[in-house]
Design an enzyme around this catalytic site. Structure first.
Site, mmCIF file in Angstrom:
data_model
loop_
_atom_site.group_PDB
_atom_site.id
_atom_site.type_symbol
_atom_site.label_atom_id
_atom_site.label_comp_id
_atom_site.label_asym_id
_atom_site.label_seq_id
_atom_site.Cartn_x
_atom_site.Cartn_y
_atom_site.Cartn_z
ATOM 1 C CB SER A 136 -14.786 16.231 -2.840
ATOM 2 O OG SER A 136 -13.723 15.355 -2.553
ATOM 3 C CE LYS A 162 -11.134 17.533 -2.335
ATOM 4 N NZ LYS A 162 -11.194 18.334 -1.095
ATOM 5 C CE LYS A 164 -10.802 13.491 -1.275
ATOM 6 N NZ LYS A 164 -10.162 14.222 -0.175
ATOM 7 C CG ASP A 189 -7.586 16.378 -1.305
ATOM 8 O OD1 ASP A 189 -6.410 16.370 -0.853
ATOM 9 O OD2 ASP A 189 -8.594 16.471 -0.568
ATOM 10 C CD GLU A 214 -7.965 19.701 -0.675
ATOM 11 O OE1 GLU A 214 -8.704 19.713 -1.685
ATOM 12 O OE2 GLU A 214 -8.406 19.551 0.476
ATOM 13 C CG ASP A 239 -7.752 19.519 3.917
ATOM 14 O OD1 ASP A 239 -7.973 19.817 5.106
ATOM 15 O OD2 ASP A 239 -8.463 18.689 3.324
ATOM 16 C CE LYS A 263 -11.674 19.513 4.681
ATOM 17 N NZ LYS A 263 -11.092 18.147 4.670
ATOM 18 N N GLY A 291 -14.982 20.141 3.044
ATOM 19 C CA GLY A 291 -16.077 19.370 3.620
ATOM 20 C C GLY A 291 -15.560 18.142 4.340
HETATM 21 O O1 OSB Z 1 -9.505 15.969 2.181
HETATM 22 O O2 OSB Z 1 -11.097 17.310 1.814
HETATM 23 C C1 OSB Z 1 -10.702 16.222 2.214
HETATM 24 C C2 OSB Z 1 -13.651 13.921 2.956
HETATM 25 C C3 OSB Z 1 -13.223 13.358 4.134
HETATM 26 C C4 OSB Z 1 -12.000 13.713 4.658
HETATM 27 C C5 OSB Z 1 -11.190 14.623 3.997
HETATM 28 C C6 OSB Z 1 -11.619 15.194 2.809
HETATM 29 C C7 OSB Z 1 -12.862 14.813 2.269
HETATM 30 C C8 OSB Z 1 -13.375 15.305 1.010
HETATM 31 C C9 OSB Z 1 -14.864 15.270 0.791
HETATM 32 O O3 OSB Z 1 -12.673 15.686 0.104
HETATM 33 C C10 OSB Z 1 -15.516 16.563 1.089
HETATM 34 C C11 OSB Z 1 -17.027 16.466 1.146
HETATM 35 O O4 OSB Z 1 -17.633 16.139 0.136
HETATM 36 O O5 OSB Z 1 -17.575 16.711 2.233
HETATM 37 MG MG MG Z 2 -8.489 17.631 1.420
#
Ligand code: OSB
Ligand code: MG
Length: 368
Positions: A136, A162, A164, A189, A214, A239, A263, A291
Site C-alpha cells: 500500500s 495499492k 491511495k 484506496d 477500495e 474496508d 482487518k 494492514g
Molecule cells: O485504508 O487500508 C487502509 C493504513 C492506515 C490506515 C488505513 C489503511 C492503511 C493502509 C496501509 O492502506 C496498510 C499497511 O501497509 O499496513
Molecule cells: Mg483501506
C-alpha cells in the site's frame, strides 16, 4: 486455560517514512502491545491497531487502554477459557470498541496456539505455507515520486500495487501509472474521500483495468456503495464499512461490493475475521488481509490470518523493513519475491524482542 496476568505497554515507534492517506499523515506511531500470561508462564501477544487520532475509526490508543483496563481485562482475567472463540462472546456485553477487543483477543489466540503446541495459522484453520503480498503506497508529493516508488516495489517483487487517492489526486495519477506500467496489478484506496456526487469521476476509473476500488464512499455507508457498484465494472472493495459479520452480510445482500478487506482490529478479533472470511467464501466474495501499519506482533497475526483459504488476493502485509528500521520481533517479517513464508513454530511464530520493546515503551501497567 486461565490468564493470570496481563501487561499493557504503549510503544512509540517512528516509521521510516511518513504515510499519507486522504485522512492525514502518520509517521510517529503510538500503539499498544498486550501480553497475556497464564499460570505456567506462557505468554500470548496482541497488538492494538487504533491510532492516536480517531481518523480511520472512532477508537484511539487512549480509548483502547481505557476499554481494556476498565472493562475487557476484568472479563477475562482468572476465568476458565477453553478456546479463544469464547472471548468474542464474553465481550458481547461491551458495545463496539473492536480494536480494543482485538488487542486482547489476539493475545488469547497466540496463547492458545502455544499451549496446544501449534502455529497460530494452524489454530485458525489455515493451510497455506506461504502467502502472497502486495504493498500500500501512501499519497506522494509528486507523480514522479509515486512512479519511482512503484518501480522499486515491482523490482522488490510485490504482487500488487495499492495507491491511495483523494479528490485532486486521482485520475491524473492513475493515468500516469497506467501509461508507464500498463500491466501491473493495480488498485486504488480512497479511504472514504468521495460521495455519490462524484459518480462521473469514479466511473472514469473503470478505464484503467483496476483490480478494485477500495472504500470510495463514507466509512459508515453500505447503501450508496451498492448504488455505485451498479454503475461500475470494477469491483468495489469495502474496508471501513465492514466492522462485523452483520455488516458483511448486509453488504453482500445489497451488492455493495465484490471484495472485502478484512482487518482483525476493525472487526473485533480473529474469531470475527474468520466468520467474515467463511461468509464471504460461501457467497463467492473474495477477501484479502488489510494492514494498519503494524509492528511485528500485529503483522504476525495478519500473516497467520492470511493462510485461510479464501484470502485469494494479495494483502497489504509488506515486510517489517518496509516500515521500521528495526521491528520488535525476531526474526522480522521477511518478504521474498512477493511471498512471506508462514512460520511453523508455536503461536505467532516470531519471538518478541523484549529488550527493544522496553526501549520503545512510553508507559506500561500490569493487571493481575
Ligand atoms: O485504508 O487500508 C487502509 C493504513 C492506515 C490506515 C488505513 C489503511 C492503511 C493502509 C496501509 O492502506 C496498510 C499497511 O501497509 O499496513
Ligand atoms: Mg483501506
Amino acid at each position: 486455560m486461565k490468564i493470570t496476568e496481563i501487561k499493557i505497554r504503549q510503544l512509540s515507534m517512528r516509521m521510516k517514512s511518513p504515510f499519507s492517506t486522504s485522512f492525514g499523515t502518520l509517521q510517529d506511531k503510538q500503539f499498544l502491545i498486550l501480553e497475556a500470561k497464564d499460570a505456567s508462564g506462557i505468554s500470548g501477544w496482541g497488538e492494538g491497531v487504533a491510532f492516536e487520532i480517531p481518523w480511520y475509526t472512532e477508537e484511539t490508543v487512549k480509548t483502547s487502554w481505557h476499554m481494556l483496563e476498565d472493562f475487557l481485562i476484568p472479563l477475562v482475567l482468572n476465568k476458565d477459557i477453553q478456546h479463544p472463540d469464547e472471548i468474542s462472546d464474553m465481550f458481547k456485553v461491551i458495545r463496539q470498541n473492536k480494536m480494543a477487543k482485538a488487542t486482547l483477543e489476539c493475545a488469547v489466540w497466540d496463547l492458545y496456539a502455544k499451549k496446544t503446541k501449534q502455529s497460530l495459522s494452524n489454530a485458525l484453520g489455515g493451510a497455506k505455507k506461504k502467502i502472497e503480498v502486495g504493498i500500500s503506497i501512501g499519497i506522494q508529493p509528486t507523480i514522479d515520486q509515486l512512479l519511482q516508488c512503484i518501480e522499486n516495489y515491482i523490482s522488490a517483487g510485490y504482487k500488487r500495487m495499492k495507491v491511495k487517492i483523494k479528490p485532486g489526486k486521482d485520475i491524473d495519477v492513475i493515468q500516469a501509472i497506467r501509461a508507464k506500467f500498463p500491466e501491473v496489478p493495480l488498485m486504488v484506496d480512497a479511504n472514504s474521500a468521495y460521495t455519490l456526487d462524484d459518480i462521473e469521476l469514479l466511473k472514469k476509473l473503470d478505464e484503467y483495468n483496476l483490480m478494485m476500488i477500495e472504500q470510495p464512499l463514507a466509512s459508515d455507508d453500505i447503501i450508496d456503495h451498492a448504488k455505485l457498484q451498479k454503475h461500475l465494472k470494477t469491483p468495489i472493495c469495502l474496508d471501513e464499512s465492514i466492522c462485523s459479520y452483520e455488516d458483511a452480510r448486509t453488504a453482500i445482500e445489497l451488492g455493495s461490493c465484490g471484495i472485502i478487506n478484512i482487518k482483525f482490529g476493525r472487526v473485533g478479533g480473529l474469531t470475527e475475521a474468520k466468520r467474515i472470511h467463511d461468509l464471504c467464501q460461501q457467497h463467492n466474495i473474495q477477501v484479502w488481509c488489510g494492514g494498519m501499519l503494524e509492528s511485528g506482533i500485529g503483522r504476525a497475526h495478519n500473516v497467520a490470518l492470511t493462510t485461510l483459504e479464501n484470502f485469494v488476493l494479495p494483502g497489504d502485509t509488506a515486510g517489517s523493513s518496509h516500515y521500521w528500521d528495526q521491528d520488535i520481533i525476531s526474526p522480522e517479517v521477511h518478504v521474498e519475491n512477493g511471498y512471506i513464508s508462514v512460520p511453523e513454530s508455536f503461536g505467532i511464530g516470531y519471538e518478541p524482542n523484549i529488550e527493544l520493546m522496553d526501549q520503545l515503551t512510553v508507559s506500561q501497567k500490569v493487571y493481575r
